[in-house]
Design an enzyme around this catalytic site. Structure first.
Site, mmCIF file in Angstrom:
data_model
loop_
_atom_site.group_PDB
_atom_site.id
_atom_site.type_symbol
_atom_site.label_atom_id
_atom_site.label_comp_id
_atom_site.label_asym_id
_atom_site.label_seq_id
_atom_site.Cartn_x
_atom_site.Cartn_y
_atom_site.Cartn_z
ATOM 1 N N HIS A 164 0.763 -0.875 0.236
ATOM 2 C CA HIS A 164 -0.173 0.293 0.358
ATOM 3 C C HIS A 164 0.822 1.039 0.098
ATOM 4 O O HIS A 164 0.445 2.068 -0.502
ATOM 5 C CB HIS A 164 -1.125 -0.108 1.097
ATOM 6 C CG HIS A 164 -1.551 -0.929 1.461
ATOM 7 N ND1 HIS A 164 -2.206 -1.826 2.047
ATOM 8 C CD2 HIS A 164 -3.128 -1.500 -0.180
ATOM 9 C CE1 HIS A 164 -3.349 -2.289 2.035
ATOM 10 N NE2 HIS A 164 -3.752 -2.021 1.077
ATOM 11 N N GLY A 197 -15.026 -0.676 -12.647
ATOM 12 C CA GLY A 197 -13.830 0.015 -12.626
ATOM 13 C C GLY A 197 -13.487 0.663 -14.155
ATOM 14 O O GLY A 197 -14.036 2.123 -14.876
ATOM 15 N N ASP A 249 -5.905 -1.154 -7.970
ATOM 16 C CA ASP A 249 -5.287 -2.053 -6.907
ATOM 17 C C ASP A 249 -6.185 -3.182 -7.145
ATOM 18 O O ASP A 249 -7.049 -3.226 -6.315
ATOM 19 C CB ASP A 249 -5.588 -1.234 -5.740
ATOM 20 C CG ASP A 249 -5.274 -2.185 -4.289
ATOM 21 O OD1 ASP A 249 -5.929 -2.222 -2.992
ATOM 22 O OD2 ASP A 249 -4.463 -3.392 -4.652
ATOM 23 N N SER A 250 -6.519 -3.933 -8.023
ATOM 24 C CA SER A 250 -6.833 -4.580 -9.258
ATOM 25 C C SER A 250 -6.636 -6.253 -7.984
ATOM 26 O O SER A 250 -5.407 -6.406 -8.187
ATOM 27 C CB SER A 250 -7.487 -4.586 -10.130
ATOM 28 O OG SER A 250 -6.321 -5.484 -10.897
ATOM 29 N N THR A 251 -7.508 -7.468 -8.444
ATOM 30 C CA THR A 251 -7.340 -8.371 -8.598
ATOM 31 C C THR A 251 -6.530 -9.132 -10.196
ATOM 32 O O THR A 251 -5.991 -7.683 -10.171
ATOM 33 C CB THR A 251 -8.874 -9.217 -8.274
ATOM 34 O OG1 THR A 251 -9.330 -9.033 -9.173
ATOM 35 C CG2 THR A 251 -9.118 -9.695 -6.835
ATOM 36 N N ASP A 252 -6.231 -9.742 -10.098
ATOM 37 C CA ASP A 252 -4.947 -10.131 -11.033
ATOM 38 C C ASP A 252 -6.409 -10.179 -12.134
ATOM 39 O O ASP A 252 -7.889 -10.154 -12.057
ATOM 40 C CB ASP A 252 -4.473 -11.746 -11.033
ATOM 41 C CG ASP A 252 -3.277 -11.319 -10.191
ATOM 42 O OD1 ASP A 252 -3.615 -11.936 -8.705
ATOM 43 O OD2 ASP A 252 -2.974 -10.967 -10.550
HETATM 44 N N1 SAM Z 1 -3.181 -6.696 -2.714
HETATM 45 C C1 SAM Z 1 -4.553 -7.244 -4.398
HETATM 46 C C2 SAM Z 1 -3.777 -7.927 -5.266
HETATM 47 O O1 SAM Z 1 -1.998 -6.985 -5.264
HETATM 48 O O2 SAM Z 1 -4.256 -8.234 -5.822
HETATM 49 C C3 SAM Z 1 -5.626 -6.651 -4.357
HETATM 50 C C4 SAM Z 1 -6.432 -5.954 -3.679
HETATM 51 S S1 SAM Z 1 -7.559 -5.670 -3.786
HETATM 52 C C5 SAM Z 1 -8.733 -6.668 -2.307
HETATM 53 C C6 SAM Z 1 -8.656 -6.156 -5.055
HETATM 54 C C7 SAM Z 1 -10.042 -5.761 -5.794
HETATM 55 O O3 SAM Z 1 -10.156 -6.021 -6.735
HETATM 56 C C8 SAM Z 1 -11.256 -6.208 -4.427
HETATM 57 O O4 SAM Z 1 -11.538 -5.876 -3.907
HETATM 58 C C9 SAM Z 1 -11.774 -6.399 -5.648
HETATM 59 O O5 SAM Z 1 -13.304 -6.534 -5.231
HETATM 60 C C10 SAM Z 1 -11.721 -5.287 -7.185
HETATM 61 N N2 SAM Z 1 -12.114 -5.476 -8.184
HETATM 62 C C11 SAM Z 1 -11.734 -6.089 -8.796
HETATM 63 N N3 SAM Z 1 -12.373 -6.946 -10.533
HETATM 64 C C12 SAM Z 1 -12.654 -5.183 -10.280
HETATM 65 C C13 SAM Z 1 -13.582 -4.186 -10.733
HETATM 66 N N4 SAM Z 1 -13.658 -4.558 -12.642
HETATM 67 N N5 SAM Z 1 -13.690 -3.054 -10.809
HETATM 68 C C14 SAM Z 1 -13.571 -2.678 -10.028
HETATM 69 N N6 SAM Z 1 -13.169 -3.502 -8.983
HETATM 70 C C15 SAM Z 1 -12.824 -4.669 -9.110
#
Ligand code: SAM
Length: 282
Positions: A66, A143, A159-162
Site C-alpha cells: 500500500h 471500474g 489496486d485490482s485482483t489479477d
Molecule cells: N493487493 C491485491 C493484489 O495485489 O492482488 C489486490 C487487493 S484488492 C482486495 C482487489 C480489489 O479489486 C477487490 O476489492 C475486488 O473486489 C476489486 N475488483 C476486481 N475487479 C474489479 C472491477 N472490475 N472494478 C472494480 N473493482 C474490482
C-alpha cells in the site's frame, strides 16, 4: 510448527507451485455476488484475506504494497489534488492516499460492496477509519465502466485482483486508453502487475498495453512476502518521463513536507524501485 490436525489455506493462484498458511481461526468464508471471500487468522501474518483462492492482503505485510502503490505516484507527481482508486476494497490504498494533506478528493470505484463491508468489519486495521473521511467518494460498480466517463484525475491507482474474473477488464487496452483520457496533464497511472517470476505474462501484457497508449510506460518493484516468487511489479504510465526521474533530494523534500510516517517507503527506496532486474524487461 503446525500440528497434524491444523487446517491450512492453500493458495491456488499459480500453476505448479502453491503456498500454504495455517488457519488458526476462520473468521469468514462465503461468496459475494462477485467472488469467494475468505478471512482467517494466521500466526505469522495476522488476519489474512483471500479472494477466489488468491491471497489479497494480510495485516502483517500490507504496508509494503500500500505504501509503494500510493506514495510513489503521489510524491512523484508533487501536486496531487484528485485521486482515483480502482478496486482496493480493503481500504489500504485509500488510507495512504488520505495521508497526503494536499489530496482534496479520493474516488474509489469498487465492484464488490459486500466485500468492502466484510473488510470494514473483519479487518478494520487496514482501512483504519479511511472510509469515514469526508474527502472519500466510494462508488460501488465496475471500474472499467466508470473509467469511460472519468476525467481530471491527477493519479489513478489500479489496486485490482489479477486479470481473471471481475478484474480482467482492468487490464484491457480500452481500459488503459480510458485511463489516459481520465488523467490531467502530468497525471500518473500505476497498476498492480503481479509477480513477474511466476506471472510474467501479466507484466508483459500490461507493459505492452500501457506503452501503446502512454509516452512513458515502465514498472517499478517491491517485494511483498505474501505475494511470493520474488519482487512484485507495479505498472507505471504517464506522458512525462521526468516524473519518475526525480533526484533523491527532491523526493526527500516532498516526503518531509508531507510528514508521512512509513515503514517501507523512503525516498531512496522510491528511486531504487525503478531499477529493474533483467528478467522484468524480457
Ligand atoms: N493487493 C491485491 C493484489 O495485489 O492482488 C489486490 C487487493 S484488492 C482486495 C482487489 C480489489 O479489486 C477487490 O476489492 C475486488 O473486489 C476489486 N475488483 C476486481 N475487479 C474489479 C472491477 N472490475 N472494478 C472494480 N473493482 C474490482
Amino acid at each position: 510448527m503446525a500440528g497434524p490436525d491444523q487446517s491450512w489455506f492453500t493458495e491456488t493462484l499459480h500453476a505448479g507451485v502453491a503456498q500454504r498458511l495455517v488457519i488458526s481461526r476462520l473468521i469468514h468464508h462465503g461468496r459475494t455476488e462477485w467472488q469467494e471471500v475468505m478471512v482467517f487468522d494466521n500466526p505469522v501474518f495476522g488476519r489474512v484475506v483471500a479472494l477466489d483462492g488468491a491471497l489479497q492482503v494480510t495485516e502483517r505485510d500490507e504496508f509494503i504494497y500500500h505504501e509503494m502503490l500510493t506514495h510513489v505516484p503521489i510524491l512523484a507527481h508533487g501536486r496531487v489534488r484528485r485521486v482515483l482508486i480502482m478496486g482496493g476494497g480493503d481500504g489500504g490504498i485509500l488510507r495512504r492516499c488520505l495521508m497526503h494533506a494536499g489530496v482534496a478528493e479520493v474516488t474509489m470505484v469498487e465492484i464488490d460492496g459486500e466485500f468492502v463491508e466484510l473488510m470494514r468489519r473483519h479487518v478494520p486495521s487496514i482501512s483504519a477509519g479511511a472510509f469515514e473521511d469526508a474527502r472519500v467518494r466510494l462508488v460501488i460498480g465496475d471500474g472499467a465502466e466508470f473509467m469511460r466517463m472519468a476525467r481530471d484525475f491527477d493519479v489513478i491507482i489500479v489496486d485490482s485482483t489479477d486479470p481473471t474474473g471481475p478484474g480482467a477488464v482492468l487490464f484491457s487496452p480500452e481500459f488503459y486508453a480510458d485511463c489516459q483520457k481520465a488523467l490531467t496533464p502530468g497525471g500518473v497511472l500505476v497498476t498492480q502487475s503481479g509477480v513477474p517470476f511466476l506471472q510474467d505474462e501479466e507484466l508483459t501484457l500490461v507493459q505492452a498495453r500501457l506503452g501503446a497508449v502512454f509516452a512513458d510506460a515502465t514498472c517499478y518493484q517491491a517485494s511483498i512476502p505474501t505475494y511470493y516468487g520474488g519482487a512484485m511489479a507495479f505498472g507505471w504510465a504517464s506522458d512525462d518521463a521526468g516524473l519518475r526521474r526525480h533526484d533523491r533530494a527532491a523526493l526527500a523534500a516532498r516526503y518531509e513536507a508531507a510528514g508521512l510516517v512509513t515503514r517501507y517507503y523512503t525516498p531512496e527506496i522510491h528511486q531504487a524501485s525503478f531499477a529493474l532486474p533483467g528478467y522484468f524487461c524480457r
